[in-house]
Design a protein around this motif. Structure first.
Motif, PDB file in Angstrom:
ATOM      1  N   LYS A  50       0.840  -1.205   0.000  1.00  9.37           N
ATOM      2  CA  LYS A  50       0.000   0.000   0.000  1.00  9.37           C
ATOM      3  C   LYS A  50       0.876   1.256   0.000  1.00  9.37           C
ATOM      4  O   LYS A  50       0.603   2.217  -0.719  1.00  9.37           O
ATOM      5  N   ARG A  51       1.936   1.233   0.787  1.00  7.79           N
ATOM      6  CA  ARG A  51       2.856   2.373   0.842  1.00  7.79           C
ATOM      7  C   ARG A  51       3.550   2.582  -0.510  1.00  7.79           C
ATOM      8  O   ARG A  51       3.692   3.705  -0.980  1.00  7.79           O
ATOM      9  N   LEU A  52       3.972   1.489  -1.147  1.00 11.09           N
ATOM     10  CA  LEU A  52       4.606   1.599  -2.464  1.00 11.09           C
ATOM     11  C   LEU A  52       3.639   2.151  -3.504  1.00 11.09           C
ATOM     12  O   LEU A  52       4.018   2.978  -4.333  1.00 11.09           O
ATOM     13  N   ARG A  53       2.402   1.692  -3.456  1.00 12.54           N
ATOM     14  CA  ARG A  53       1.409   2.183  -4.423  1.00 12.54           C
ATOM     15  C   ARG A  53       1.124   3.664  -4.220  1.00 12.54           C
ATOM     16  O   ARG A  53       0.937   4.402  -5.184  1.00 12.54           O
ATOM     17  N   ALA A  54       1.081   4.115  -2.973  1.00 13.65           N
ATOM     18  CA  ALA A  54       0.873   5.540  -2.697  1.00 13.65           C
ATOM     19  C   ALA A  54       2.037   6.346  -3.264  1.00 13.65           C
ATOM     20  O   ALA A  54       1.834   7.399  -3.879  1.00 13.65           O
ATOM     21  N   GLU A  55       3.242   5.852  -3.079  1.00 13.64           N
ATOM     22  CA  GLU A  55       4.427   6.523  -3.625  1.00 13.64           C
ATOM     23  C   GLU A  55       4.387   6.497  -5.151  1.00 13.64           C
ATOM     24  O   GLU A  55       4.724   7.480  -5.807  1.00 13.64           O
ATOM     25  N   PHE A  56       3.952   5.382  -5.708  1.00 11.64           N
ATOM     26  CA  PHE A  56       3.828   5.243  -7.162  1.00 11.64           C
ATOM     27  C   PHE A  56       2.863   6.291  -7.712  1.00 11.64           C
ATOM     28  O   PHE A  56       3.154   6.964  -8.692  1.00 11.64           O
ATOM     29  N   LYS A  57       1.712   6.450  -7.062  1.00  8.97           N
ATOM     30  CA  LYS A  57       0.717   7.428  -7.515  1.00  8.97           C
ATOM     31  C   LYS A  57       1.265   8.848  -7.415  1.00  8.97           C
ATOM     32  O   LYS A  57       1.045   9.672  -8.290  1.00  8.97           O
ATOM     33  N   LYS A  58       1.991   9.118  -6.340  1.00  5.90           N
ATOM     34  CA  LYS A  58       2.572  10.442  -6.152  1.00  5.90           C
ATOM     35  C   LYS A  58       3.580  10.737  -7.267  1.00  5.90           C
ATOM     36  O   LYS A  58       3.580  11.814  -7.851  1.00  5.90           O
TER      37      LYS A  58
END
Length: 85
Positions: free
Chosen positions: A66-74
């Motif tokens: 989830k943290r990686l995906r949030a960073e990916f979206k950012k």
């Protein structure tokens, strides 16, 4: 039968899971933020050296992903913004 396994290989989330469709090993795709089937990691997470493999609980794995995906979206939003200039 292999047990479900949730790992980080280096920084990449990798999971080996049994589903209705059968067993598969899925790796995090840095370009899409999704998981892709990649049996090339099968030996590494189940039978290989654990030097760069960290086994996680399912909950730890989900939080990390989830943290990686949030960073990916950012990063994706930033990339779109930079393209405007």
């Amino acid at each position: 039968m292999l047990k479900n396994k949730y790992c980080k290989v280096g920084d990449r989330p990798v999971k080996g899971i049994q589903s209705k469709e059968g067993f598969g090993v899925y790796v995090f795709n840095w370009e899409t933020g999704n998981f892709d089937l990649d049996l090339g990691y099968l030996e590494k997470i189940y039978f290989g050296s654990m030097d760069d493999v960290e086994e996680l609980t399912k909950e730890e794995f989900e939080i990390y992903t989830k943290r990686l995906r949030a960073e990916f979206k950012k990063q994706k939003k930033l990339h779109k913004f930079v393209k405007l200039f």
